[in-house]
Design a protein around this motif. Structure first.
Motif, PDB file in Angstrom:
ATOM      1  N   HIS A 121       0.606  -1.159   0.244  1.00 42.83           N
ATOM      2  CA  HIS A 121       0.095  -0.057  -0.655  1.00 42.83           C
ATOM      3  C   HIS A 121       0.907   1.094  -0.160  1.00 42.83           C
ATOM      4  CE1 HIS A 121      -2.751  -2.795   1.488  1.00 42.83           C
ATOM      5  NE2 HIS A 121      -3.256  -2.844   1.090  1.00 42.83           N
ATOM      6  N   GLN A 122       0.701   1.776  -0.792  1.00 40.40           N
ATOM      7  CA  GLN A 122       2.038   2.640  -1.034  1.00 40.40           C
ATOM      8  C   GLN A 122       1.061   4.338  -1.469  1.00 40.40           C
ATOM      9  OE1 GLN A 122       5.640   2.735  -1.063  1.00 40.40           O
ATOM     10  NE2 GLN A 122       5.309   0.539  -0.639  1.00 40.40           N
ATOM     11  N   SER A 123       1.283   5.429  -1.144  1.00 43.31           N
ATOM     12  CA  SER A 123       1.113   6.633  -1.865  1.00 43.31           C
ATOM     13  C   SER A 123       2.293   7.752  -2.148  1.00 43.31           C
ATOM     14  CB  SER A 123      -0.314   6.969  -1.334  1.00 43.31           C
ATOM     15  OG  SER A 123       0.582   7.563   0.774  1.00 43.31           O
ATOM     16  N   TRP A 124       1.862   8.547  -2.321  1.00 41.02           N
ATOM     17  CA  TRP A 124       2.608   9.659  -2.616  1.00 41.02           C
ATOM     18  C   TRP A 124       2.816  11.081  -2.143  1.00 41.02           C
ATOM     19  CZ3 TRP A 124       7.058   9.339  -6.458  1.00 41.02           C
ATOM     20  CH2 TRP A 124       6.693   8.164  -6.558  1.00 41.02           C
ATOM     21  N   GLN A 125       3.370  11.404  -1.194  1.00 39.31           N
ATOM     22  CA  GLN A 125       3.628  12.776  -0.508  1.00 39.31           C
ATOM     23  C   GLN A 125       4.197  13.447  -0.919  1.00 39.31           C
ATOM     24  OE1 GLN A 125       4.059  11.519   4.234  1.00 39.31           O
ATOM     25  NE2 GLN A 125       5.712  13.127   4.046  1.00 39.31           N
ATOM     26  N   ILE A 126       3.958  15.092  -0.753  1.00 43.63           N
ATOM     27  CA  ILE A 126       4.866  16.070  -1.413  1.00 43.63           C
ATOM     28  C   ILE A 126       6.519  16.135  -0.081  1.00 43.63           C
ATOM     29  CG2 ILE A 126       4.990  18.569  -1.135  1.00 43.63           C
ATOM     30  CD1 ILE A 126       3.293  17.350  -3.469  1.00 43.63           C
ATOM     31  N   VAL A 127       7.245  16.761   0.032  1.00 48.66           N
ATOM     32  CA  VAL A 127       8.451  16.740   1.061  1.00 48.66           C
ATOM     33  C   VAL A 127       8.816  17.916   0.489  1.00 48.66           C
ATOM     34  CG1 VAL A 127       8.827  14.103   0.876  1.00 48.66           C
ATOM     35  CG2 VAL A 127       9.975  15.802  -0.762  1.00 48.66           C
ATOM     36  N   SER A 128       9.640  18.485   1.433  1.00 50.55           N
ATOM     37  CA  SER A 128       9.897  20.211   1.782  1.00 50.55           C
ATOM     38  C   SER A 128      10.860  20.339   0.481  1.00 50.55           C
ATOM     39  CB  SER A 128      10.163  20.113   2.793  1.00 50.55           C
ATOM     40  OG  SER A 128      11.995  19.585   3.347  1.00 50.55           O
ATOM     41  N   GLY A 129      11.415  19.424   0.149  1.00 51.39           N
ATOM     42  CA  GLY A 129      12.684  19.688  -1.169  1.00 51.39           C
ATOM     43  C   GLY A 129      14.044  20.427  -1.017  1.00 51.39           C
ATOM     44  N   ASP A 130      14.333  20.757   1.108  1.00 52.46           N
ATOM     45  CA  ASP A 130      15.578  20.963   1.627  1.00 52.46           C
ATOM     46  C   ASP A 130      15.800  19.051   1.544  1.00 52.46           C
ATOM     47  OD1 ASP A 130      14.290  23.221   1.804  1.00 52.46           O
ATOM     48  OD2 ASP A 130      12.902  22.958   3.603  1.00 52.46           O
ATOM     49  N   GLY A 131      17.938  19.397   1.414  1.00 51.96           N
ATOM     50  CA  GLY A 131      18.191  18.767   1.940  1.00 51.96           C
ATOM     51  C   GLY A 131      19.897  19.113   2.237  1.00 51.96           C
ATOM     52  N   VAL A 132      20.686  18.013   2.395  1.00 53.66           N
ATOM     53  CA  VAL A 132      22.080  18.377   2.283  1.00 53.66           C
ATOM     54  C   VAL A 132      22.550  17.914   1.498  1.00 53.66           C
ATOM     55  CG1 VAL A 132      22.085  19.425   5.236  1.00 53.66           C
ATOM     56  CG2 VAL A 132      22.411  16.440   4.371  1.00 53.66           C
ATOM     57  N   ARG A 163      27.698  19.407 -12.510  1.00 56.71           N
ATOM     58  CA  ARG A 163      27.989  19.013 -11.165  1.00 56.71           C
ATOM     59  C   ARG A 163      26.417  17.991 -10.779  1.00 56.71           C
ATOM     60  NH1 ARG A 163      30.589  22.920  -6.911  1.00 56.71           N
ATOM     61  NH2 ARG A 163      32.181  22.197  -7.333  1.00 56.71           N
ATOM     62  N   VAL A 164      26.845  16.653 -10.465  1.00 53.23           N
ATOM     63  CA  VAL A 164      25.963  15.761 -10.407  1.00 53.23           C
ATOM     64  C   VAL A 164      26.931  15.911  -8.530  1.00 53.23           C
ATOM     65  CG1 VAL A 164      25.381  13.160 -10.606  1.00 53.23           C
ATOM     66  CG2 VAL A 164      26.876  14.308 -12.562  1.00 53.23           C
ATOM     67  N   CYS A 165      25.228  15.353  -7.865  1.00 52.78           N
ATOM     68  CA  CYS A 165      25.202  15.518  -6.606  1.00 52.78           C
ATOM     69  C   CYS A 165      24.403  14.485  -6.118  1.00 52.78           C
ATOM     70  CB  CYS A 165      24.945  16.875  -6.206  1.00 52.78           C
ATOM     71  SG  CYS A 165      23.290  17.462  -6.221  1.00 52.78           S
ATOM     72  N   ILE A 166      24.581  14.179  -4.836  1.00 51.05           N
ATOM     73  CA  ILE A 166      23.768  13.002  -4.475  1.00 51.05           C
ATOM     74  C   ILE A 166      23.099  13.963  -3.356  1.00 51.05           C
ATOM     75  CG2 ILE A 166      23.628  10.970  -2.825  1.00 51.05           C
ATOM     76  CD1 ILE A 166      23.915  10.535  -5.780  1.00 51.05           C
ATOM     77  N   VAL A 167      21.496  14.472  -2.886  1.00 48.42           N
ATOM     78  CA  VAL A 167      21.312  15.414  -1.259  1.00 48.42           C
ATOM     79  C   VAL A 167      20.520  13.954  -0.958  1.00 48.42           C
ATOM     80  CG1 VAL A 167      19.326  16.661  -1.138  1.00 48.42           C
ATOM     81  CG2 VAL A 167      21.464  17.198  -3.171  1.00 48.42           C
TER      82      VAL A 167
END
Length: 137
Positions: free
Chosen positions: A54-65, A87-91
């Motif tokens: 049972h999966q759904s989708w949630q809006i997240v903040s878009g903030d990270g490190v 530049r490629v990154c992992i957030v």
């Protein structure tokens, strides 16, 4: 779009379409398990934490490190030639999941765990790519 987009594009399917539909609206969304509340990416047919389906989708903040990044000086696809170096990154998102993307804009202050914020770049009528900028400064 005026010019054709000549870089690789994601293939949309039933599993990934909600992610891209939200991105087209300027929202970053992650799949969340309705059974155990695990937030995960990439989307999966079953929860990687509890195997619930049972999966759904949630809006997240878009903030990270910023967890990692690399400057590419070679164009592995012709469409990237004019962007060199890019530049490629992992957030690591504030909500937990890791997301591979591009770090755009001024990035002289890039360092491990530097705060970043999502931005969106519409590249075709159907695809809007989430990318990241250093937050603040």
């Amino acid at each position: 779009m005026t010019a054709p987009y000549n870089k690789p594009l994601p293939k949309l399917d039933a599993l990934t379409r909600p992610f891209w539909d939200h991105a087209r609206q300027g929202k970053l969304a992650m799949q969340v398990c309705d059974d155990c509340a695990d937030i995960h990416f990439p989307p999966t047919p079953v929860c990687p934490a509890c195997l619930g389906d049972h999966q759904s989708w949630q809006i997240v903040s878009g903030d990270g490190v910023l967890e990692s990044w690399i400057d590419l000086h070679r164009a592995y696809w012709p469409g990237f030639t004019d962007d060199l170096p890019y530049r490629v990154c992992i957030v690591k998102l504030a909500e937990g999941p890791l997301l591979a993307s591009n770090l755009v804009g001024p990035s002289e202050g890039a360092k491990l765990h530097a705060p970043v914020r999502v931005i969106f770049e519409q590249v075709t009528d159907e695809i809007t790519l989430p990318k990241f900028r250093l937050a603040g400064g």
